[in-house]
Design an enzyme around this catalytic site. Structure first.
Site, short mmCIF file in Angstrom:
data_model
loop_
_atom_site.label_atom_id
_atom_site.label_comp_id
_atom_site.label_asym_id
_atom_site.label_seq_id
_atom_site.Cartn_x
_atom_site.Cartn_y
_atom_site.Cartn_z
N GLU A 174 -70.35 70.38 1.12
CA GLU A 174 -71.81 70.57 1.22
C GLU A 174 -72.06 72.02 0.84
O GLU A 174 -71.52 72.93 1.47
CB GLU A 174 -72.30 70.25 2.63
CG GLU A 174 -72.10 68.78 3.03
CD GLU A 174 -72.72 67.78 2.06
OE1 GLU A 174 -73.73 68.11 1.41
OE2 GLU A 174 -72.19 66.66 1.94
N GLY A 226 -70.11 75.58 2.19
CA GLY A 226 -70.22 76.96 1.73
C GLY A 226 -70.90 76.97 0.38
O GLY A 226 -71.66 76.05 0.04
N VAL A 239 -67.58 78.39 -4.88
CA VAL A 239 -66.27 78.20 -4.25
C VAL A 239 -65.87 76.73 -4.34
O VAL A 239 -64.71 76.39 -4.65
CB VAL A 239 -66.30 78.68 -2.77
CG1 VAL A 239 -65.01 78.32 -2.06
CG2 VAL A 239 -66.54 80.18 -2.70
N CYS A 264 -78.84 76.78 4.74
CA CYS A 264 -78.73 76.14 3.44
C CYS A 264 -80.01 75.39 3.12
O CYS A 264 -80.38 75.20 1.97
CB CYS A 264 -77.55 75.19 3.43
SG CYS A 264 -77.50 74.22 4.92
P1 NAD Z 1 -69.04 81.14 1.15
O1 NAD Z 1 -68.90 80.16 0.05
O2 NAD Z 1 -69.02 82.57 0.83
O3 NAD Z 1 -67.91 80.90 2.24
C1 NAD Z 1 -67.66 79.63 2.80
C2 NAD Z 1 -66.20 79.56 3.16
O4 NAD Z 1 -65.43 79.59 1.95
C3 NAD Z 1 -65.72 80.72 4.02
O5 NAD Z 1 -64.79 80.26 4.96
C4 NAD Z 1 -65.07 81.63 3.00
O6 NAD Z 1 -64.09 82.47 3.53
C5 NAD Z 1 -64.47 80.63 2.03
N1 NAD Z 1 -64.23 81.20 0.69
C6 NAD Z 1 -64.96 82.13 0.07
N2 NAD Z 1 -64.43 82.40 -1.14
C7 NAD Z 1 -63.35 81.62 -1.27
C8 NAD Z 1 -62.37 81.44 -2.28
N3 NAD Z 1 -62.42 82.13 -3.42
N4 NAD Z 1 -61.39 80.55 -2.08
C9 NAD Z 1 -61.34 79.85 -0.92
N5 NAD Z 1 -62.23 79.97 0.07
C10 NAD Z 1 -63.22 80.85 -0.10
O7 NAD Z 1 -70.39 80.73 1.92
P2 NAD Z 1 -71.08 81.47 3.17
O8 NAD Z 1 -71.67 82.74 2.70
O9 NAD Z 1 -70.18 81.48 4.34
O10 NAD Z 1 -72.22 80.41 3.48
C11 NAD Z 1 -73.40 80.36 2.75
C12 NAD Z 1 -73.34 79.29 1.68
O11 NAD Z 1 -73.05 78.04 2.31
C13 NAD Z 1 -74.69 79.09 1.01
O12 NAD Z 1 -74.48 78.84 -0.34
C14 NAD Z 1 -75.25 77.86 1.72
O13 NAD Z 1 -76.22 77.17 0.97
C15 NAD Z 1 -74.02 77.07 1.95
N6 NAD Z 1 -74.19 76.13 3.06
C16 NAD Z 1 -74.42 74.82 2.75
C17 NAD Z 1 -74.63 73.91 3.76
C18 NAD Z 1 -74.89 72.46 3.45
O14 NAD Z 1 -74.84 71.63 4.35
N7 NAD Z 1 -75.16 72.11 2.21
C19 NAD Z 1 -74.60 74.32 5.09
C20 NAD Z 1 -74.34 75.67 5.36
C21 NAD Z 1 -74.13 76.57 4.34
#
Ligand code: NAD
Length: 543
Positions: free
Chosen positions: A293, A265, A269, A327
């Site tokens: 990641e 994510g 976070v 990502c």
């Molecule tokens: P996000 O960080 O908003 O959410 C990811 C997860 O974290 C979700 O399950 C969400 O509910 C949880 N989350 C959010 N806020 C939280 C908190 N305060 N405490 C605990 N958990 C929390 O990300 P997204 O919008 O779902 O995905 C996009 C992001 O993910 C982008 O930054 C992208 O680059 C990254 N991403 C990275 C990869 C990689 O392999 N590097 C792959 C996919 C996505």
């Protein structure tokens, strides 16, 4: 215990179906889509052997039609998290002691269910719930997920086979124990494959898991849980919960049996996770494993010797497939002055053809972005670029959220290499281009390296081999997945293990044995067949 040293089926990448007009897969996917779109799917939490609903239900709405309700999921509270942890811990002993071939069978079966009877349902849920077109769904929720499951089973057996040297009357062996306690998986909205991979790659090694999917991926998360159950994942091994992300996380991190977190994510976070775990370090029975990641600001850099058409194609596909919500999506490009007009012309030709709309219409290449929040954030970058003296919107720029969250593929021309949209992760269909003077190609590589905090993916385009060598060296820390004359997206399990460093994560490479090793705690067993019976060594003897 196993009564043989078994071989698992040799993993090969799942072929990508074409969904061309007239193909049987197109007709059956359309039928599955229509069926799911015209019903209301309930997605309960799964805790132990219970499907759990609460009074706190949330609508699931397609990003391309935000007034339509296609399902509900249910938010729990701290008591549900406690129950999920307790169910996981209760399941642990039996699961951890199940011989590996049975665990392997379950996840190989899950792969075959997705490859066969669940393929359409999985893809339809990803198209409807996450706004992917048929091809983007196929390469994610079918092929990549199937590959994760099959390759991870193979990697698991390769790890088990990795054994220390044994000499003389001694037998040294390593058993790869699952971690003591429970693991927490937190997954993003943008890849169904990641949602499936994070909990399963840990569970197949004998671990028990509390999984919190993104609340923007719940339709396909529900299908995943159906597949896991049909494949035979026992109750309590993978528990799926929903609710306040912060509250769920706090409950997990406050538990003494918390053994690790597998996160994908955003960077912010993950930063927060690391801090919380650090603050709690005194309460845990073991040092928790922390794998994340996270974000990216992925680049394409071109040298004056680059193939111009290949470059333009990589910019279009790399930046706009799945609306730039990968990502790995290309979101900044560095193009030499001498070729810019030609490259721009090719991009224009492509962008004139690209259609934006509903994924049910297979002629649409670009669909809606995931949510109102994303739409507003992306539109903010576009609006500021329209007004700033340091940038110009040269393609696209129109945004319309009246029915769905649609944003045209947009190209910003930055007049300064550190204009905001060259540096920050936008996570939408926006590519920013900086045109540099040809003779400054080497300095531009330094700019590429130093412009963003991230280091996830990057691509270089050049024909001159000395230039390719130089760029590869200068950008050694700028990307965990580095592409030469290819777009920076589309990593394939087993072929391009994926992950980045710096603010992009711990680079534990999803889809590799290296990642699986993080969820194991090896125990070395030394057995002596003829142990010594006298404490004295011969050096003690007198001359
Ligand atoms: P996000 O960080 O908003 O959410 C990811 C997860 O974290 C979700 O399950 C969400 O509910 C949880 N989350 C959010 N806020 C939280 C908190 N305060 N405490 C605990 N958990 C929390 O990300 P997204 O919008 O779902 O995905 C996009 C992001 O993910 C982008 O930054 C992208 O680059 C990254 N991403 C990275 C990869 C990689 O392999 N590097 C792959 C996919 C996505």
């Amino acid at each position: 215990m196993p009564k043989g040293i078994y071989n698992v089926p040799y993993a090969v990448n799942e072929p990508v179906l074409s969904y061309a007009p007239g193909s049987p897969e197109r007709a059956s996917l359309q039928a599955a889509y229509d069926e799911m779109y015209n019903q209301v799917t309930e997605v309960p939490m799964r805790i132990g052997n219970q499907d759990v609903t609460t009074g706190n239900s949330v609508d699931i709405r397609p990003p391309h039609d935000h007034q339509k309700v296609v399902g509900h999921f249910y938010k729990g509270d701290a008591s549900h998290v406690k129950q999920a942890i307790a169910s996981a811990l209760e399941a642990r002993e039996e699961w951890a002691n199940l011989p590996w071939e049975h665990r392997a069978s379950i996840f190989l079966k899950a792969a075959d269910l997705i490859a066969g009877p669940y393929r359409d349902k999985m893809n339809a849920a990803t198209m409807i719930g996450q706004g992917k077109n048929a091809m983007q769904a196929e390469i994610d929720s079918a092929c990549e997920l199937i590959d994760f499951l099959r390759f991870n089973v193979q990697f698991m057996t390769e790890i088990y086979a990795e054994q220390p040297i044994t000499e003389g009357a001694i037998w040294n062996r390593v058993e790869y124990r699952p971690l003591e306690g429970f693991l927490y998986a937190v997954t993003p909205f943008n890849f169904t494959a990641i949602s499936g991979n994070l909990p399963t790659c840990m569970a197949m090694l004998g671990n028990v898991v509390v999984w919190k999917p993104s609340n923007k991926q719940m339709l396909s998360a529900g299908v995943l849980m159906e597949v896991f159950r049909e494949a035979g994942v026992p109750d309590g091994v993978i528990n799926m919960i929903q609710g306040s992300a912060a509250e769920i996380t706090e409950e997990c991190f406050n538990h003494p049996d918390f053994a690790g977190v597998h996160f994908t994510g955003s960077t912010a976070v993950f930063h927060q996770f690391w801090k919380q775990i650090g603050d709690n370090i005194g309460i845990y029975k073991s040092y928790p494993k922390i794998v994340g990641e996270t974000g990216g600001k992925d680049f394409i850099w071109a040298h004056p010797t680059a193939d111009r058409k290949a470059l333009a194609t990589a910019m279009i596909r790399g930046a706009f497939e799945y609306q730039g919500q990968k990502c790995s999506a290309a979101s900044r490009a560095y193009v030499p002055q001498s070729m810019w007009e030609e490259v721009k012309g090719y991009m224009q030709e492509n962008l004139n053809e690209i259609k934006v709309g509903d994924p049910r219409d297979f002629t649409n290449f670009v669909n809606a972005v995931i949510s109102k929040e994303s739409f507003d954030k992306i539109k903010g970058y576009i609006d500021r670029a329209k007004e700033s003296a340091d940038s110009e919107v040269i393609f696209g720029g129109n945004c319309d959220d009246s029915k769905g969250y649609f944003i045209e593929p947009t190209v910003i021309l930055a007049k300064k290499p550190k204009y905001e949209s060259m540096c920050e992760e936008i996570f939408g269909p926006v590519l920013t281009v900086y045109v540099y003077q040809d003779e400054q190609w080497e300095e531009t590589l330094d700019t590429v390296d130093a412009t963003s905090v991230y280091a996830l993916t990057g691509a270089i385009f050049a024909q001159d081999r000395y230039v390719i060598k130089k760029a590869t060296d200068k950008l050694v820390n700028a990307a965990g997945n580095f592409y030469i004359n290819d777009k920076p997206t589309g990593a394939v399990v087993g072929q391009q293990p994926f992950g980045g460093a710096r603010a992009s994560g711990t680079n534990d490479k999803a889809g590799s044995a290296q990642n699986l090793l993080r969820w194991l705690s090896p125990r070395l067993i030394k057995e002596n067949f003829v142990p010594p019976k006298d404490y004295r060594y011969s050096f003690l003897d007198e001359d």
